[in-house]
Design an enzyme around this catalytic site. Structure first.
Site, PDB file in Angstrom:
ATOM      1  N   HIS A  64       0.857  -1.194   0.000  1.00  0.00           N
ATOM      2  CA  HIS A  64       0.000   0.000   0.000  1.00  0.00           C
ATOM      3  C   HIS A  64       0.890   1.240   0.000  1.00  0.00           C
ATOM      4  CE1 HIS A  64      -3.944   1.924   1.656  1.00  0.00           C
ATOM      5  NE2 HIS A  64      -3.282   2.759   0.861  1.00  0.00           N
ATOM      6  N   GLU A 133      -7.114   1.079  -4.700  1.00  0.00           N
ATOM      7  CA  GLU A 133      -7.760   1.630  -3.507  1.00  0.00           C
ATOM      8  C   GLU A 133      -8.875   2.564  -3.965  1.00  0.00           C
ATOM      9  OE1 GLU A 133      -6.858   3.739   0.790  1.00  0.00           O
ATOM     10  OE2 GLU A 133      -5.435   4.068  -0.839  1.00  0.00           O
ATOM     11  N   ALA A 144      -8.840  10.936   2.449  1.00  0.00           N
ATOM     12  CA  ALA A 144      -8.332  11.868   1.438  1.00  0.00           C
ATOM     13  C   ALA A 144      -8.761  11.478   0.027  1.00  0.00           C
ATOM     14  CB  ALA A 144      -6.807  11.934   1.514  1.00  0.00           C
ATOM     15  N   HIS A 199     -12.008   2.299   3.917  1.00  0.00           N
ATOM     16  CA  HIS A 199     -12.897   3.436   3.667  1.00  0.00           C
ATOM     17  C   HIS A 199     -14.335   2.910   3.685  1.00  0.00           C
ATOM     18  CE1 HIS A 199      -9.614   6.212   2.867  1.00  0.00           C
ATOM     19  NE2 HIS A 199      -9.037   5.232   2.207  1.00  0.00           N
ATOM     20  N   ARG A 231     -21.224  -1.189  22.148  1.00  0.00           N
ATOM     21  CA  ARG A 231     -22.499  -1.786  21.761  1.00  0.00           C
ATOM     22  C   ARG A 231     -22.553  -2.161  20.275  1.00  0.00           C
ATOM     23  NH1 ARG A 231     -24.336   1.780  25.779  1.00  0.00           N
ATOM     24  NH2 ARG A 231     -24.675   3.488  24.299  1.00  0.00           N
ATOM     25  N   GLY A 253       3.209   6.782  14.083  1.00  0.00           N
ATOM     26  CA  GLY A 253       2.972   7.556  15.297  1.00  0.00           C
ATOM     27  C   GLY A 253       2.003   8.705  15.088  1.00  0.00           C
ATOM     28  N   ASP A 278       1.672   3.588   3.062  1.00  0.00           N
ATOM     29  CA  ASP A 278       0.622   4.480   2.530  1.00  0.00           C
ATOM     30  C   ASP A 278       1.214   5.853   2.210  1.00  0.00           C
ATOM     31  OD1 ASP A 278      -1.869   5.271   1.660  1.00  0.00           O
ATOM     32  OD2 ASP A 278      -2.689   5.639   3.651  1.00  0.00           O
ATOM     33  N   LEU A 311      -5.906  13.759   7.180  1.00  0.00           N
ATOM     34  CA  LEU A 311      -4.640  13.114   6.847  1.00  0.00           C
ATOM     35  C   LEU A 311      -4.646  12.674   5.392  1.00  0.00           C
ATOM     36  CD1 LEU A 311      -3.983  10.917  10.026  1.00  0.00           C
ATOM     37  CD2 LEU A 311      -2.666  12.902   9.276  1.00  0.00           C
ATOM     38  N   ALA A 312      -3.552  12.930   4.690  1.00  0.00           N
ATOM     39  CA  ALA A 312      -3.465  12.644   3.255  1.00  0.00           C
ATOM     40  C   ALA A 312      -2.296  11.706   2.990  1.00  0.00           C
ATOM     41  CB  ALA A 312      -3.307  13.946   2.466  1.00  0.00           C
TER      42      ALA A 312
END
Length: 390
Positions: A64, A133, A144, A199, A231, A253, A278, A311-312
Site C-alpha cells: 500500500h 484503492e 483523502a 474506507h 455496543r 505515530g 501508505d 490526513l493525506a
C-alpha cells in the site's frame, strides 16, 4: 554479478537463523543458504562480506504505497513509476504494489494502462502488481479520497479495469457493505485477488458476512472506517476479532497512537499484521506544499494533510515503520519478517517467489545494522542501494 555469495551477519532464512550465515545468489535467485561454514569456497565466486553485527532479512514488500521522491502512481507516468522503483530500495523495500486512489474513471484507466506497459528496470524495486484503492468505497469514510469520484462496487467495471491493467490488480480496497459489495468480494475471491475492507462503514455483522464471501484483508486499520463501540464493535472490532483477516497498519505515530498499535498487535499478533507506508509523493522530500489526487497537501514535520486537516497519506519509510514497531511493541525479528515480507507476499499472492530467504525465490535481500538502518538492498540479485560510508 550473476553468481556470488553474501557472507556474515545474522541470516534470517525461513524458519531458521544462521549466525553467521551465507547466501549464494545465482542469476537473481537464492541458490543456497546456510551457516557460513558451508559457504562455497571457489575462486571463481565473488564474495560480498558483511559485518557479523548486521541483520540479513528478506526485502520488505509494501502493498500500500501511492508515491515517493516526488512521484505518484496517479501521475500515470512511466517516469514516475521508475522514480519510485529506484528510490524505494533506500528504505529496504524491494517489491511494491503500485496503489491507485479514487479518481474519475478516465484517470484511473490511464493509470492502469500505464502500469500495464511498465517494464521492470534491473536493480530497482519490483512493481509486482496493483492495489486498487477505491473508487468502490463509502462516502461516509472517504479520508483523502475525493468524494465526488466515489462509485458503487461494480463487477463489470472491475472486469474492464482488470483487463486494461494486463490483469495486474492483486488487491482491491472497497466498502463491502455498499450495494453489490459482496458480489464484488466474491468475484475477486474467485480470481484469487485479495479483497480488503477499507474506507468502509461496515458494521461488525456486515464485515463478518464479507469475510464469509471471501474478504481476507483490512486496509489501514483504524483509519477510514467505522470505529469500535462497546455496543457495536464496528469495522475495527470486527477486524481485531476475526482471526482470518490480515490487518494493515501505518505505524508512523501519527495515523495510530502507539498504544493502539500495541493493542492491535497484541490481538492480531504478527501472524495477521502487515506493515505498510501508505506514503505519498512527499516521502523523501522536505516539508512543503504537494499534491495528492488533484488535492493540495501541506506537509509539516512529516505530517501530510489536506486543507481541511484530513490526513493525506504519509511520508513514512518502511525503515521507520520497522523501527517504530519495535519501539511500540515487543515484536521479535521473526515478527518483523512476517509483517514486512511474509504476510504481504501471501496477501499479494507472491509467496511462491518472494517473502522469505528460501532457495529458489528471488534474491530480494536487505542488510540492516542493529538499529534497523538500511546498509544495503539487493533486488533480484542486483545491489539496488548501498549506504554511503563517511
Amino acid at each position: 554479478m550473476n553468481d556470488y555469495v553474501i557472507e556474515g551477519g545474522s541470516v534470517y532464512a525461513e524458519n531458521v537463523v544462521f549466525k553467521p550465515g551465507f547466501i549464494r545468489i545465482t542469476d537473481g535467485k537464492i541458490a543456497a543458504v546456510g551457516p557460513i561454514s558451508q559457504s562455497p569456497q571457489h575462486e571463481s565466486i565473488e564474495v560480498l562480506t558483511v559485518s557479523d553485527e548486521t541483520l540479513v532479512l528478506p526485502g520488505a514488500i509494501d502493498i500500500h504505497i501511492h508515491g515517493a521522491a516526488g512521484a505518484d502512481v496517479m501521475d500515470a507516468s512511466l517516469d514516475s513509476l521508475h522514480k519510485m522503483a529506484a528510490y524505494l530500495p533506500s528504505e529496504g523495500t524491494t517489491t511494491f504494489l503500485a496503489t491507485t486512489m479514487t479518481q474519475q474513471k478516465e484517470a484511473i484507466e490511464k493509470v492502469l494502462s500505464c502500469i500495464a506497459s511498465y517494464e521492470q528496470t534491473p536493480g530497482t524495486a519490483e512493481i509486482a502488481g496493483i492495489h486498487l484503492e477505491g473508487p468502490f468505497i463509502s462516502k461516509k469514510h472517504p479520508g483523502a479520497q475525493p468524494r465526488d469520484a466515489i462509485l458503487k462496487p461494480d463487477v463489470s467495471l472491475f472486469k474492464r479495469w482488470h483487463t486494461l491493467s494486463g490483469e495486474k490488480i492483486r488487491l482491491v480496497t472497497l466498502a463491502p457493505e455498499e450495494q453489490n459489495g459482496l458480489e464484488l468480494v466474491s468475484f475477486l475471491a474467485q480470481l484469487h485477488i485479495t479483497a480488503s475492507a477499507g474506507h468502509t462503514d461496515s458494521t461488525f455483522d456486515q464485515l463478518n458476512e464479507a469475510a464469509k464471501n471471501g474478504l481476507t484483508h483490512i486496509t489501514h486499520l483504524y483509519n477510514g472506517m467505522r470505529g469500535m463501540h462497546h455496543r457495536e464493535p464496528g469495522t475495527v472490532g470486527g477486524a481485531l476479532l476475526h482471526n482470518g483477516l490480515y490487518t494493515e497498519m501505518i505505524v508512523d505515530g501519527i495515523h495510530i497512537h502507539p498504544h493502539m498499535v500495541r493493542l492491535a498487535f497484541n490481538q492480531k499478533t504478527a501472524e495477521r499484521t502487515v506493515l505498510i507506508t501508505d506514503s505519498m509523493r512527499a516521502k523523501g522530500l522536505p516539508d512543503g506544499e504537494y499534491e495528492l489526487g488533484g488535492q493540495a497537501v501541506s506537509v509539516t514535520n512529516g505530517k501530510a494533510v489536506l486543507r481541511d486537516g484530513t490526513l493525506a497519506g504519509s511520508t513514512l519509510s518502511m525503515q521507520k515503520a520497522i523501527q517504530n514497531m519495535r519501539k511500540f511493541t515487543d515484536c521479535t525479528m521473526q515478527d518483523i519478517i512476517k509483517m514486512t515480507a511474509e504476510n504481504p507476499a501471501k496477501q499479494a499472492n507472491l509467496y511462491d517467489r518472494k517473502g522469505s530467504i528460501t532457495i529458489g525465490k528471488d534474491a530480494d535481500i536487505v542488510i540492516y545494522d542493529k538499529e534497523f538502518r538500511v546498509q544495503k538492498t539487493i533486488c533480484r540479485g542486483m545491489i539496488a542501494f548501498q549506504k554511503e560510508t563517511k
